[in-house]
Design a protein around this motif. Structure first.
Motif, PDB file in Angstrom:
ATOM      1  N   GLN A   1       2.716   0.428   6.068  1.00  0.00           N
ATOM      2  CA  GLN A   1       2.592   1.624   5.246  1.00  0.00           C
ATOM      3  C   GLN A   1       3.273   1.432   3.890  1.00  0.00           C
ATOM      4  O   GLN A   1       2.762   1.870   2.852  1.00  0.00           O
ATOM      5  CB  GLN A   1       3.195   2.830   5.971  1.00  0.00           C
ATOM      6  CG  GLN A   1       2.847   4.169   5.345  1.00  0.00           C
ATOM      7  CD  GLN A   1       1.365   4.451   5.339  1.00  0.00           C
ATOM      8  OE1 GLN A   1       0.706   4.351   6.374  1.00  0.00           O
ATOM      9  NE2 GLN A   1       0.816   4.790   4.175  1.00  0.00           N
ATOM     10  N   ALA A   2       4.422   0.730   3.887  1.00  0.00           N
ATOM     11  CA  ALA A   2       5.131   0.474   2.630  1.00  0.00           C
ATOM     12  C   ALA A   2       4.297  -0.419   1.710  1.00  0.00           C
ATOM     13  O   ALA A   2       4.220  -0.181   0.498  1.00  0.00           O
ATOM     14  CB  ALA A   2       6.484  -0.173   2.918  1.00  0.00           C
ATOM     15  N   ILE A   3       3.668  -1.445   2.274  1.00  0.00           N
ATOM     16  CA  ILE A   3       2.813  -2.342   1.481  1.00  0.00           C
ATOM     17  C   ILE A   3       1.639  -1.565   0.880  1.00  0.00           C
ATOM     18  O   ILE A   3       1.308  -1.714  -0.306  1.00  0.00           O
ATOM     19  CB  ILE A   3       2.322  -3.517   2.350  1.00  0.00           C
ATOM     20  CG1 ILE A   3       3.483  -4.464   2.663  1.00  0.00           C
ATOM     21  CG2 ILE A   3       1.194  -4.278   1.651  1.00  0.00           C
ATOM     22  CD1 ILE A   3       3.163  -5.517   3.712  1.00  0.00           C
ATOM     23  N   LEU A   4       1.011  -0.723   1.693  1.00  0.00           N
ATOM     24  CA  LEU A   4      -0.117   0.071   1.201  1.00  0.00           C
ATOM     25  C   LEU A   4       0.327   1.056   0.118  1.00  0.00           C
ATOM     26  O   LEU A   4      -0.390   1.286  -0.863  1.00  0.00           O
ATOM     27  CB  LEU A   4      -0.777   0.817   2.361  1.00  0.00           C
ATOM     28  CG  LEU A   4      -1.564  -0.059   3.348  1.00  0.00           C
ATOM     29  CD1 LEU A   4      -1.995   0.752   4.564  1.00  0.00           C
ATOM     30  CD2 LEU A   4      -2.771  -0.692   2.673  1.00  0.00           C
ATOM     31  N   ASN A   5       1.529   1.629   0.281  1.00  0.00           N
ATOM     32  CA  ASN A   5       2.047   2.555  -0.738  1.00  0.00           C
ATOM     33  C   ASN A   5       2.312   1.831  -2.060  1.00  0.00           C
ATOM     34  O   ASN A   5       2.030   2.362  -3.140  1.00  0.00           O
ATOM     35  CB  ASN A   5       3.316   3.239  -0.235  1.00  0.00           C
ATOM     36  CG  ASN A   5       3.032   4.283   0.831  1.00  0.00           C
ATOM     37  OD1 ASN A   5       1.914   4.402   1.315  1.00  0.00           O
ATOM     38  ND2 ASN A   5       4.048   5.036   1.224  1.00  0.00           N
ATOM     39  N   ILE A   6       2.870   0.619  -1.980  1.00  0.00           N
ATOM     40  CA  ILE A   6       3.113  -0.165  -3.192  1.00  0.00           C
ATOM     41  C   ILE A   6       1.786  -0.522  -3.860  1.00  0.00           C
ATOM     42  O   ILE A   6       1.627  -0.397  -5.079  1.00  0.00           O
ATOM     43  CB  ILE A   6       3.911  -1.449  -2.850  1.00  0.00           C
ATOM     44  CG1 ILE A   6       5.351  -1.096  -2.455  1.00  0.00           C
ATOM     45  CG2 ILE A   6       3.921  -2.424  -4.029  1.00  0.00           C
ATOM     46  CD1 ILE A   6       6.146  -2.260  -1.880  1.00  0.00           C
ATOM     47  N   TRP A   7       0.832  -0.950  -3.056  1.00  0.00           N
ATOM     48  CA  TRP A   7      -0.488  -1.324  -3.578  1.00  0.00           C
ATOM     49  C   TRP A   7      -1.191  -0.124  -4.212  1.00  0.00           C
ATOM     50  O   TRP A   7      -1.809  -0.239  -5.267  1.00  0.00           O
ATOM     51  CB  TRP A   7      -1.322  -1.906  -2.436  1.00  0.00           C
ATOM     52  CG  TRP A   7      -2.744  -2.166  -2.783  1.00  0.00           C
ATOM     53  CD1 TRP A   7      -3.231  -3.114  -3.640  1.00  0.00           C
ATOM     54  CD2 TRP A   7      -3.883  -1.455  -2.285  1.00  0.00           C
ATOM     55  NE1 TRP A   7      -4.601  -3.043  -3.698  1.00  0.00           N
ATOM     56  CE2 TRP A   7      -5.031  -2.032  -2.872  1.00  0.00           C
ATOM     57  CE3 TRP A   7      -4.038  -0.399  -1.394  1.00  0.00           C
ATOM     58  CZ2 TRP A   7      -6.314  -1.570  -2.609  1.00  0.00           C
ATOM     59  CZ3 TRP A   7      -5.315   0.052  -1.123  1.00  0.00           C
ATOM     60  CH2 TRP A   7      -6.437  -0.534  -1.729  1.00  0.00           C
ATOM     61  N   ASN A   8      -1.033   1.063  -3.585  1.00  0.00           N
ATOM     62  CA  ASN A   8      -1.666   2.283  -4.096  1.00  0.00           C
ATOM     63  C   ASN A   8      -0.911   2.904  -5.264  1.00  0.00           C
ATOM     64  O   ASN A   8      -1.424   3.791  -5.933  1.00  0.00           O
ATOM     65  CB  ASN A   8      -1.760   3.343  -2.983  1.00  0.00           C
ATOM     66  CG  ASN A   8      -2.908   3.076  -2.038  1.00  0.00           C
ATOM     67  OD1 ASN A   8      -3.977   2.668  -2.466  1.00  0.00           O
ATOM     68  ND2 ASN A   8      -2.702   3.301  -0.754  1.00  0.00           N
TER      69      ASN A   8
END
Length: 341
Positions: free
Chosen positions: A307-314
């Motif tokens: 979820q953290a990776i997706l938040n950074i990417w988004n």
């Protein structure tokens, strides 16, 4: 054209965790997201060599690599992978370092000693890393050693969910304990999340590596005690603290430790100790000995890191993952029916 999805690449430190992140990311995105095809190997003289087989030009790259034992090899793998990606024209390189090695060398404790964590930070920036995602840094000020963004996640929201699930119906008997004065802030945060009292084990050393005396500050009589810390290395202090707490009147002693380094005699000590259970995360890939230890349980961090990776990417908030209530739906399959208040 660059891929519209984030791309993952992993060293050899914890491929199981990297693959778990890839599986969860595939589920979130509705398409297959695997690890970028690459080889990370050693020549006969143990020189590390990296070759990336896929085109990464213009891609948002995430390197999943803990700098755990062997710390130097895993650190060099991370740096060389970053250099390979930078020279291959990746758009952005984020290092996902679940366990940040050298974090215990964050200050000069004596004359003529290094601040190795600052040196490691400089090396990462020089290698082309533009952002760091890590978890439970041993010292929060290490974030200031970097001139790039550093997102430091916390295991305490996940631990809170686990405690609420496993001590359901007996939460009024639970007490949180910090194994030393330096870890009080970490233990206090978890105690506040689950509305439990806080105690401290004060330890005194005659010389480095040897604890001469331990004293319990606070009331633990009749309590199910939970020791909270960020790193468990040889487990000597942890096992001795468990004995002291049992002698002070605790009915059970459990431990929640973020990073299970568990080197040397640690597993044998834990098996023979008065600890009823030790809960660790898989920030460091568990060895066969750790997996075989009956009173060690492993909580996965792939859901939170994904979820953290997706938040950074988004480009969305990572700090939202500091809240137990935010992580509850992510960890619902692990703790079904748990309602956090």
């Amino acid at each position: 054209m660059p891929s519209p999805e984030p791309k993952l690449i992993a060293g050899n430190a914890n491929r199981q965790l990297a693959q778990a992140i890839g599986r969860r990311m595939s589920m979130h995105r509705g398409m297959q997201i695997g690890l970028v095809d690459a080889r990370v190997e050693r020549f006969n003289d143990q020189e590390i060599f990296v070759e990336v087989y896929e085109n990464v030009r213009g891609e948002d790259m995430f390197i999943v690599q803990s700098t755990s034992n062997p710390a130097n090899d895993n650190l060099m793998e991370l740096l060389i992978i970053a250099d390979a990606l930078r020279r291959s024209s990746a758009a952005r390189i984020t290092a996902v370092i679940p366990y940040f090695g050298y974090a215990r060398q964050d200050r000069r404790t004596k004359a003529r000693t290094p601040i190795s964590s600052k040196l490691v930070a400089n090396m990462m920036v020089s290698a082309g890393i533009e952002r760091v995602l890590t978890m439970d840094l041993h010292a929060a000020q290490i974030q200031g050693f970097f001139d790039i963004p550093v997102d430091n996640l916390y295991a305490s929201p996940v631990f809170a969910l686990d405690i609420l699930h496993n001590f359901k119906g007996a939460m009024d008997e639970v007490a949180i304990v910090s194994p030393d004065v330096g870890g009080v802030a970490r233990a206090r945060e978890l105690a506040q999340r689950i509305s439990a009292p806080l105690s401290i084990v004060d330890k005194r050393r005659e010389k480095a590596g040897e604890v001469s005396e331990m004293t319990v500050i606070g009331e633990v009589t009749g309590k199910k005690v939970i020791i909270v810390d960020d790193i468990c290395d040889t487990a000597g202090t942890l096992c001795k603290a468990a004995e002291v707490l049992m002698d002070a009147g605790a009915t059970e002693v459990h431990a929640y430790i973020t990073h299970g380094v568990l080197s040397g005699p640690a597993c044998d000590r834990i098996t023979k100790s008065k600890l009823k259970s030790l809960v660790i995360t898989d920030s460091i890939q568990p060895t066969a000995e750790v997996k075989a230890c009956e009173n060690i349980r492993i909580v996965p961090i792939a859901p939170m890191l994904t979820q953290a990776i997706l938040n950074i990417w988004n480009g969305t908030s990572v700090s939202s993952l500091f809240d137990t209530a935010t992580l509850e739906p992510i960890y619902e399959p692990l703790y079904p029916g748990l309602a956090f208040e």
